[in-house]
Motif scaffolding. Structure first.
Motif, PDB file in Angstrom:
ATOM      1  N   GLN A   6      17.873  56.195  57.196  1.00 51.32           N
ATOM      2  CA  GLN A   6      16.678  56.239  56.353  1.00 51.32           C
ATOM      3  C   GLN A   6      16.781  57.356  55.317  1.00 51.32           C
ATOM      4  N   GLN A   7      17.243  58.520  55.747  1.00 48.15           N
ATOM      5  CA  GLN A   7      17.397  59.643  54.823  1.00 48.15           C
ATOM      6  C   GLN A   7      18.448  59.330  53.765  1.00 48.15           C
ATOM      7  N   PHE A   8      19.503  58.660  54.200  1.00 44.97           N
ATOM      8  CA  PHE A   8      20.565  58.287  53.264  1.00 44.97           C
ATOM      9  C   PHE A   8      20.020  57.384  52.163  1.00 44.97           C
ATOM     10  N   MET A   9      19.247  56.372  52.538  1.00 48.19           N
ATOM     11  CA  MET A   9      18.744  55.416  51.558  1.00 48.19           C
ATOM     12  C   MET A   9      17.865  56.091  50.522  1.00 48.19           C
ATOM     13  N   SER A  10      17.071  57.041  50.963  1.00 45.29           N
ATOM     14  CA  SER A  10      16.210  57.762  50.031  1.00 45.29           C
ATOM     15  C   SER A  10      17.047  58.540  49.014  1.00 45.29           C
ATOM     16  N   GLY A  11      18.036  59.266  49.515  1.00 47.18           N
ATOM     17  CA  GLY A  11      18.897  60.038  48.625  1.00 47.18           C
ATOM     18  C   GLY A  11      19.769  59.155  47.753  1.00 47.18           C
ATOM     19  N   PHE A  12      20.221  58.036  48.310  1.00 45.01           N
ATOM     20  CA  PHE A  12      21.100  57.143  47.557  1.00 45.01           C
ATOM     21  C   PHE A  12      20.359  56.495  46.395  1.00 45.01           C
ATOM     22  N   GLN A  13      19.128  56.095  46.626  1.00 47.03           N
ATOM     23  CA  GLN A  13      18.343  55.486  45.551  1.00 47.03           C
ATOM     24  C   GLN A  13      18.148  56.464  44.394  1.00 47.03           C
ATOM     25  N   ALA A  14      17.919  57.730  44.731  1.00 50.33           N
ATOM     26  CA  ALA A  14      17.767  58.745  43.685  1.00 50.33           C
ATOM     27  C   ALA A  14      19.080  58.936  42.929  1.00 50.33           C
ATOM     28  N   LEU A  15      20.191  58.887  43.657  1.00 53.66           N
ATOM     29  CA  LEU A  15      21.504  59.044  43.030  1.00 53.66           C
ATOM     30  C   LEU A  15      21.804  57.877  42.095  1.00 53.66           C
ATOM     31  N   VAL A  16      21.456  56.678  42.522  1.00 50.27           N
ATOM     32  CA  VAL A  16      21.668  55.492  41.676  1.00 50.27           C
ATOM     33  C   VAL A  16      20.848  55.605  40.395  1.00 50.27           C
ATOM     34  N   GLN A  17      19.626  56.072  40.511  1.00 50.06           N
ATOM     35  CA  GLN A  17      18.774  56.232  39.329  1.00 50.06           C
ATOM     36  C   GLN A  17      19.385  57.225  38.347  1.00 50.06           C
ATOM     37  N   ARG A  18      19.948  58.310  38.883  1.00 52.86           N
ATOM     38  CA  ARG A  18      20.620  59.285  38.009  1.00 52.86           C
ATOM     39  C   ARG A  18      21.824  58.649  37.319  1.00 52.86           C
ATOM     40  N   ALA A  19      22.572  57.856  38.074  1.00 51.23           N
ATOM     41  CA  ALA A  19      23.761  57.213  37.505  1.00 51.23           C
ATOM     42  C   ALA A  19      23.378  56.208  36.419  1.00 51.23           C
ATOM     43  N   MET A  20      22.327  55.444  36.667  1.00 49.16           N
ATOM     44  CA  MET A  20      21.903  54.436  35.706  1.00 49.16           C
ATOM     45  C   MET A  20      21.330  55.062  34.435  1.00 49.16           C
ATOM     46  N   ALA A  21      20.856  56.299  34.561  1.00 49.13           N
ATOM     47  CA  ALA A  21      20.248  56.973  33.410  1.00 49.13           C
ATOM     48  C   ALA A  21      21.277  57.660  32.517  1.00 49.13           C
ATOM     49  N   LEU A  22      22.535  57.660  32.942  1.00 45.15           N
ATOM     50  CA  LEU A  22      23.565  58.314  32.137  1.00 45.15           C
ATOM     51  C   LEU A  22      23.724  57.607  30.790  1.00 45.15           C
ATOM     52  N   GLY A  23      23.684  58.371  29.741  1.00 43.90           N
ATOM     53  CA  GLY A  23      23.877  57.810  28.406  1.00 43.90           C
ATOM     54  C   GLY A  23      25.291  58.054  27.915  1.00 43.90           C
ATOM     55  N   PRO A  24      25.631  57.544  26.752  1.00 44.50           N
ATOM     56  CA  PRO A  24      26.991  57.704  26.220  1.00 44.50           C
ATOM     57  C   PRO A  24      27.360  59.157  25.931  1.00 44.50           C
ATOM     58  N   HIS A  25      26.358  60.011  25.779  1.00 46.02           N
ATOM     59  CA  HIS A  25      26.634  61.421  25.489  1.00 46.02           C
ATOM     60  C   HIS A  25      26.124  62.316  26.619  1.00 46.02           C
ATOM     61  N   ALA A  26      26.212  61.810  27.832  1.00 50.33           N
ATOM     62  CA  ALA A  26      25.718  62.556  28.992  1.00 50.33           C
ATOM     63  C   ALA A  26      26.505  63.844  29.184  1.00 50.33           C
ATOM     64  N   ASP A  27      25.824  64.841  29.726  1.00 49.39           N
ATOM     65  CA  ASP A  27      26.466  66.117  30.021  1.00 49.39           C
ATOM     66  C   ASP A  27      27.604  65.904  31.019  1.00 49.39           C
ATOM     67  N   SER A  28      28.760  66.480  30.734  1.00 46.06           N
ATOM     68  CA  SER A  28      29.940  66.245  31.573  1.00 46.06           C
ATOM     69  C   SER A  28      29.731  66.734  33.001  1.00 46.06           C
ATOM     70  N   GLN A  29      29.008  67.835  33.164  1.00 41.12           N
ATOM     71  CA  GLN A  29      28.771  68.349  34.513  1.00 41.12           C
ATOM     72  C   GLN A  29      27.879  67.403  35.307  1.00 41.12           C
ATOM     73  N   GLU A  30      26.916  66.792  34.628  1.00 41.70           N
ATOM     74  CA  GLU A  30      26.053  65.814  35.290  1.00 41.70           C
ATOM     75  C   GLU A  30      26.870  64.610  35.750  1.00 41.70           C
ATOM     76  N   VAL A  31      27.793  64.175  34.917  1.00 39.32           N
ATOM     77  CA  VAL A  31      28.661  63.048  35.283  1.00 39.32           C
ATOM     78  C   VAL A  31      29.496  63.396  36.511  1.00 39.32           C
ATOM     79  N   LEU A  32      30.084  64.592  36.509  1.00 41.58           N
ATOM     80  CA  LEU A  32      30.910  65.014  37.640  1.00 41.58           C
ATOM     81  C   LEU A  32      30.085  65.142  38.915  1.00 41.58           C
ATOM     82  N   ASP A  33      28.867  65.670  38.777  1.00 43.23           N
ATOM     83  CA  ASP A  33      27.995  65.822  39.949  1.00 43.23           C
ATOM     84  C   ASP A  33      27.648  64.457  40.551  1.00 43.23           C
ATOM     85  N   ILE A  34      27.356  63.499  39.696  1.00 41.20           N
ATOM     86  CA  ILE A  34      27.006  62.161  40.186  1.00 41.20           C
ATOM     87  C   ILE A  34      28.219  61.503  40.837  1.00 41.20           C
ATOM     88  N   LYS A  35      29.377  61.662  40.212  1.00 44.37           N
ATOM     89  CA  LYS A  35      30.598  61.076  40.776  1.00 44.37           C
ATOM     90  C   LYS A  35      30.894  61.675  42.149  1.00 44.37           C
TER      91      LYS A  35
END
Length: 230
Positions: free
Chosen positions: A49-78
Motif C-alpha cells: 500500500q505504501q509503495f503504491m502511494s509513492g509510486f503514483q507520485a513518482l509517475v506524476q513527476r515523470a509525466m510532468a517532465l518537459g523537454p527542458h526539465a532540470d537534469s537533476q530532477e530527471v536523474l532523481d526520477i530515474k
C-alpha cells in the motif's frame, strides 16, 4: 519478464515459508505458526500500500517532465524508478504490470537523455553501459533470494544467511550468488562448509551439500577468471 502468480508471497511471508520445517534452521525458527504468517502477510500488504502511494507520485513527476526539465530532477526520477522496480519485486501478488510501467518510463527518460547528448560517443557509451547494468539488476531482482537480501528491511538476518542460501533451489542459486563479489563468496564458502559440517556431519541433507558444491565451484571459477585477467 514473466507473468507473476497473483498469490506470490511477499519477502516476509516468503522467508517464513523458507524456514518452515527446514532442518537447516534452528529448531525454534523452523516452527512457523499461523499467527506469524498472518503478521508477515500484513506487513507485506502494508508495504504494498505504501509503495503504491509513492509510486503514483513518482509517475506524476515523470509525466510532468518537459523537454527542458532540470537534469537533476530527471536523474532523481530515474533513480526513483530503479528503486521502485526493486521494491516491486519484493511485494506480494502479481506486480507484472507495475514493473512493465516502470520499464517503459525508464526507457522514455533514457530516450530523452539520448536525444539531449546528440552525437557524443563517450556519453552514448556510458548510457549503453548504464542500460546494460540496469537490465542485469532488474533481472536479478526477480530472484526471490536476491529480492529479500537486497531489500532495505531484509527479513533474512545475518545469522540466517547461510541456511537461506543453502535452501535456495539449484536453478536460481547460481544467478543469486552473482550479487556477491569474490571476497564475499570466499567467506560464504568457508561459512557454509563449517555450518554444514556442524549441522549435518553425516551428510544426510544431500541437497544442501549439492548447493555447497555449486557455491564452491562458482567461487573457484571466479577465482580462476580473475587470476587469468592479470
Amino acid at each position: 519478464m514473466q507473468q507473476e502468480d497473483e498469490h506470490k508471497p511477499g519477502i516476509r511471508e516468503q522467508h517464513l515459508l523458507r524456514r518452515n520445517n527446514n532442518p537447516l534452521f534452528d529448531v525454534e525458527r523452523r516452527r512457523v505458526d499461523r499467527e506469524e504468517l498472518a503478521l508477515a502477510r500484513l506487513d507485506d500488504g502494508r508495504e504494498a500500500q505504501q509503495f503504491m502511494s509513492g509510486f503514483q507520485a513518482l509517475v506524476q513527476r515523470a509525466m510532468a517532465l518537459g523537454p527542458h526539465a532540470d537534469s537533476q530532477e530527471v536523474l532523481d526520477i530515474k533513480s526513483g524508478l530503479d528503486r521502485a522496480y526493486q521494491q516491486a519485486c519484493a511485494l506480494p501478488g502479481d506486480q507484472t504490470e507495475i514493473k512493465r510501467a516502470i520499464v517503459r518510463l525508464v526507457d522514455t527518460i533514457m530516450h530523452a537523455i539520448r536525444r539531449g547528448i546528440g552525437n557524443d560517443a563517450l556519453a552514448r557509451r556510458e548510457l549503453d553501459d548504464e542500460e546494460a547494468a540496469r537490465r542485469v539488476h532488474f533481472s536479478l531482482q526477480e530472484l526471490p533470494l536476491v529480492s529479500a537480501l537486497t531489500h532495505p528491511e531484509s527479513p533474512i538476518a545475518a545469522e540466517e544467511l547461510i541456511p537461506s542460501i543453502l535452501s535456495e533451489p539449484l536453478e536460481t542459486l547460481a544467478p543469486s550468488l552473482t550479487i556477491f563479489d569474490r571476497d564475499q563468496l570466499e567467506v560464504l564458502c568457508q561459512d557454509a562448509r563449517a555450518f554444514l559440517g556442524e549441522r549435518d556431519p553425516q551428510h544426510r541433507l544431500a541437497d544442501a551439500w549439492r548447493r555447497l558444491d555449486l557455491i564452491e565451484n562458482l567461487y573457484h571459477r571466479m577465482q580462476q577468471g580473475q587470476s587469468g585477467a592479470h
